[in-house]
Scaffold this motif. Structure first.
Motif, PDB file in Angstrom:
ATOM      1  N   CYS A  61       0.841  -1.204   0.000  1.00  0.00           N
ATOM      2  CA  CYS A  61       0.000   0.000   0.000  1.00  0.00           C
ATOM      3  C   CYS A  61       0.874   1.252   0.000  1.00  0.00           C
ATOM      4  CB  CYS A  61      -0.901   0.002   1.237  1.00  0.00           C
ATOM      5  SG  CYS A  61      -1.980   1.428   1.297  1.00  0.00           S
ATOM      6  N   GLU A  62       0.581   2.162  -0.921  1.00  0.00           N
ATOM      7  CA  GLU A  62       1.305   3.434  -0.965  1.00  0.00           C
ATOM      8  C   GLU A  62       0.318   4.594  -0.943  1.00  0.00           C
ATOM      9  OE1 GLU A  62       4.361   3.758  -3.961  1.00  0.00           O
ATOM     10  OE2 GLU A  62       4.935   1.642  -3.673  1.00  0.00           O
ATOM     11  N   LEU A  63       0.837   5.750  -0.531  1.00  0.00           N
ATOM     12  CA  LEU A  63       0.009   6.957  -0.465  1.00  0.00           C
ATOM     13  C   LEU A  63       0.442   7.947  -1.549  1.00  0.00           C
ATOM     14  CD1 LEU A  63       0.047   7.699   3.400  1.00  0.00           C
ATOM     15  CD2 LEU A  63      -1.556   6.268   2.089  1.00  0.00           C
ATOM     16  N   ALA A  64      -0.507   8.681  -2.079  1.00  0.00           N
ATOM     17  CA  ALA A  64      -0.190   9.809  -2.960  1.00  0.00           C
ATOM     18  C   ALA A  64      -1.102  10.951  -2.557  1.00  0.00           C
ATOM     19  CB  ALA A  64      -0.424   9.425  -4.414  1.00  0.00           C
ATOM     20  N   LYS A  65      -0.728  12.156  -2.979  1.00  0.00           N
ATOM     21  CA  LYS A  65      -1.509  13.321  -2.546  1.00  0.00           C
ATOM     22  C   LYS A  65      -1.526  14.363  -3.651  1.00  0.00           C
ATOM     23  CE  LYS A  65      -1.327  16.861   1.092  1.00  0.00           C
ATOM     24  NZ  LYS A  65      -2.770  16.972   1.224  1.00  0.00           N
ATOM     25  N   PHE A  66      -2.702  14.933  -3.888  1.00  0.00           N
ATOM     26  CA  PHE A  66      -2.798  16.061  -4.832  1.00  0.00           C
ATOM     27  C   PHE A  66      -3.310  17.294  -4.105  1.00  0.00           C
ATOM     28  CE2 PHE A  66      -3.033  12.472  -7.846  1.00  0.00           C
ATOM     29  CZ  PHE A  66      -1.934  12.825  -8.608  1.00  0.00           C
ATOM     30  N   PRO A  67      -2.722  18.473  -4.349  1.00  0.00           N
ATOM     31  CA  PRO A  67      -1.615  18.649  -5.264  1.00  0.00           C
ATOM     32  C   PRO A  67      -0.352  17.987  -4.732  1.00  0.00           C
ATOM     33  CG  PRO A  67      -1.971  20.669  -4.009  1.00  0.00           C
ATOM     34  CD  PRO A  67      -3.082  19.748  -3.659  1.00  0.00           C
ATOM     35  N   ASP A  68       0.471  17.458  -5.686  1.00  0.00           N
ATOM     36  CA  ASP A  68       1.800  17.001  -5.313  1.00  0.00           C
ATOM     37  C   ASP A  68       2.714  18.211  -5.444  1.00  0.00           C
ATOM     38  OD1 ASP A  68       4.436  16.170  -5.358  1.00  0.00           O
ATOM     39  OD2 ASP A  68       3.905  14.162  -6.066  1.00  0.00           O
ATOM     40  N   ARG A  69       3.078  18.769  -4.297  1.00  0.00           N
ATOM     41  CA  ARG A  69       3.797  20.059  -4.303  1.00  0.00           C
ATOM     42  C   ARG A  69       5.291  19.887  -4.583  1.00  0.00           C
ATOM     43  NH1 ARG A  69       0.408  23.924  -0.188  1.00  0.00           N
ATOM     44  NH2 ARG A  69      -1.397  22.569   0.107  1.00  0.00           N
ATOM     45  N   THR A  70       5.749  18.648  -4.872  1.00  0.00           N
ATOM     46  CA  THR A  70       7.189  18.428  -5.058  1.00  0.00           C
ATOM     47  C   THR A  70       7.629  18.619  -6.514  1.00  0.00           C
ATOM     48  OG1 THR A  70       6.964  16.051  -5.493  1.00  0.00           O
ATOM     49  CG2 THR A  70       7.212  16.716  -3.187  1.00  0.00           C
ATOM     50  N   THR A  71       6.711  18.585  -7.472  1.00  0.00           N
ATOM     51  CA  THR A  71       7.112  18.738  -8.877  1.00  0.00           C
ATOM     52  C   THR A  71       7.222  20.235  -9.199  1.00  0.00           C
ATOM     53  OG1 THR A  71       4.875  18.903  -9.774  1.00  0.00           O
ATOM     54  CG2 THR A  71       5.714  16.678  -9.402  1.00  0.00           C
ATOM     55  N   SER A  72       7.749  20.562 -10.411  1.00  0.00           N
ATOM     56  CA  SER A  72       7.864  21.999 -10.706  1.00  0.00           C
ATOM     57  C   SER A  72       6.478  22.640 -10.817  1.00  0.00           C
ATOM     58  CB  SER A  72       8.727  22.261 -11.934  1.00  0.00           C
ATOM     59  OG  SER A  72       8.248  21.520 -13.003  1.00  0.00           O
ATOM     60  N   LEU A  73       5.502  21.905 -11.372  1.00  0.00           N
ATOM     61  CA  LEU A  73       4.127  22.447 -11.392  1.00  0.00           C
ATOM     62  C   LEU A  73       3.614  22.603  -9.961  1.00  0.00           C
ATOM     63  CD1 LEU A  73       2.403  20.335 -14.218  1.00  0.00           C
ATOM     64  CD2 LEU A  73       3.153  22.717 -14.341  1.00  0.00           C
ATOM     65  N   GLY A  74       3.907  21.597  -9.138  1.00  0.00           N
ATOM     66  CA  GLY A  74       3.442  21.612  -7.745  1.00  0.00           C
ATOM     67  C   GLY A  74       4.014  22.781  -6.958  1.00  0.00           C
ATOM     68  N   ILE A  75       5.250  23.162  -7.292  1.00  0.00           N
ATOM     69  CA  ILE A  75       5.869  24.299  -6.593  1.00  0.00           C
ATOM     70  C   ILE A  75       5.106  25.594  -6.932  1.00  0.00           C
ATOM     71  CG2 ILE A  75       7.989  25.723  -6.523  1.00  0.00           C
ATOM     72  CD1 ILE A  75       9.516  22.962  -6.779  1.00  0.00           C
ATOM     73  N   THR A  76       4.683  25.714  -8.196  1.00  0.00           N
ATOM     74  CA  THR A  76       3.888  26.900  -8.589  1.00  0.00           C
ATOM     75  C   THR A  76       2.528  26.872  -7.886  1.00  0.00           C
ATOM     76  OG1 THR A  76       4.965  26.814 -10.736  1.00  0.00           O
ATOM     77  CG2 THR A  76       3.009  28.191 -10.579  1.00  0.00           C
ATOM     78  N   ILE A  77       1.911  25.688  -7.836  1.00  0.00           N
ATOM     79  CA  ILE A  77       0.612  25.567  -7.150  1.00  0.00           C
ATOM     80  C   ILE A  77       0.761  25.977  -5.682  1.00  0.00           C
ATOM     81  CG2 ILE A  77      -1.135  23.911  -6.353  1.00  0.00           C
ATOM     82  CD1 ILE A  77      -0.581  22.308  -8.977  1.00  0.00           C
ATOM     83  N   ASN A  78       1.849  25.520  -5.068  1.00  0.00           N
ATOM     84  CA  ASN A  78       2.085  25.844  -3.663  1.00  0.00           C
ATOM     85  C   ASN A  78       2.207  27.364  -3.464  1.00  0.00           C
ATOM     86  OD1 ASN A  78       2.709  25.110  -0.906  1.00  0.00           O
ATOM     87  ND2 ASN A  78       4.803  25.756  -1.359  1.00  0.00           N
ATOM     88  N   SER A  79       2.899  28.045  -4.392  1.00  0.00           N
ATOM     89  CA  SER A  79       3.041  29.513  -4.247  1.00  0.00           C
ATOM     90  C   SER A  79       1.674  30.177  -4.341  1.00  0.00           C
ATOM     91  CB  SER A  79       3.882  30.119  -5.372  1.00  0.00           C
ATOM     92  OG  SER A  79       5.044  29.438  -5.522  1.00  0.00           O
ATOM     93  N   TYR A  80       0.831  29.654  -5.251  1.00  0.00           N
ATOM     94  CA  TYR A  80      -0.525  30.204  -5.390  1.00  0.00           C
ATOM     95  C   TYR A  80      -1.315  29.999  -4.088  1.00  0.00           C
ATOM     96  CZ  TYR A  80      -5.424  30.507  -6.687  1.00  0.00           C
ATOM     97  OH  TYR A  80      -6.760  30.828  -6.699  1.00  0.00           O
TER      98      TYR A  80
END
Ligand code: Z5A
Length: 209
Positions: free
Chosen positions: A34-53
């Motif tokens: 069993c693995e976990l994932a989360k959206f937004p995934d703030r670790t990608t370059s898109l995710g970093i922009t989402i995080n700033s927003y």
């Protein structure tokens, strides 16, 4: 046998992160991968922009941020699909339903919002953690990010309810952490007890939903 693809959804501070972690322990206790994932995934370059927003340090139009949230799912979907096909049970904290609920709560057309995620993997089970906005607002850190105000969260909750389909179970998330987890496990056990699953498909919102 493939793994299950389970999504937890809900408004802010409904307890999704807490419950995904407990559910992973439940799978591990049964010797299931069993693995976990989360959206937004703030670790990608898109995710970093989402995080700033989300933290209020970068302004973006409603359409642009919606497309970025969606692109963040599309950039990771191959890897998630491969895990499920290789027998990993995947528990995902927020998915396309959050995308459509949050953006349509701002007044954008819900069908347009859904269209960006059309054709993503369809979850086996969506557990919607439902609780009153008053309860959520009392939980730790409520109000830290851009969408965290009660009026907006009530609109989001209404929009979520428009997205319900046959894969959804509504969970009463106002109880204790243990009570909520027990309700979640009942639904997951029903799936786990099946002898086989239909192939996982990239057909989210491709039908009549
Ligand atoms: N968003 C979007 O607009 N479009 C999209 O496509 C996507 C997301 C994917 C960030 O999401 C924002 O992005 C989010 C939606 C938008 N904006 N809002 N609102 P996020 O998932 O990264 O972050 P979040 O919504 O702020 O959720 P969260 O912090 O992950 O909250 P949670 O996971 O639901 O709750 P928690 O961390 O498990 O619990 C919060 C606290 O409550 C914590 O102190 C717990 O110990 C406590 N808790 C949990 N359960 C209970 C119970 N049952 N009783 C008492 N206390 C509890």
């Amino acid at each position: 046998m493939r793994g299950l693809f389970i999504v937890l959804e809900g408004c802010d501070r409904a307890g999704k992160t807490t419950q995904t972690q407990l559910l992973q322990k439940f799978f591990h206790a049964r010797d299931r991968k069993c693995e976990l994932a989360k959206f937004p995934d703030r670790t990608t370059s898109l995710g970093i922009t989402i995080n700033s927003y989300l933290q209020g340090s970068q302004a973006l139009s409603d359409q642009a941020i919606h497309l970025l949230f969606s692109a963040n799912r599309w950039e990771l979907i191959d890897s998630l699909e491969s895990k499920v096909k290789n027998g990993v049970n995947l528990i995902v904290d927020r998915y396309a339903y959050s995308g459509a609920a949050f953006t349509s709560a701002k007044g954008l057309d819900i069908d347009w919002c859904k269209s960006c995620d059309k054709g993503l993997l369809k979850p086996d089970l969506v557990l919607f953690l439902d609780t009153s906005n008053k309860t959520m607002s009392k939980r730790e850190d409520f109000g830290a990010e851009v969408y965290e105000n009660l009026e907006f969260q009530s609109k989001v909750r209404e929009q979520f309810h428009l997205l319900k389909d046959d894969s959804w179970k509504i969970i009463n998330a106002s109880g204790t952490i243990e009570e909520v987890q027990a309700e979640i496990q009942t639904h997951v056990l029903t799936l786990l007890n099946q002898d086989s699953y239909a192939p996982i498909q990239r057909n989210l919102w491709c039908g009549n939903e």
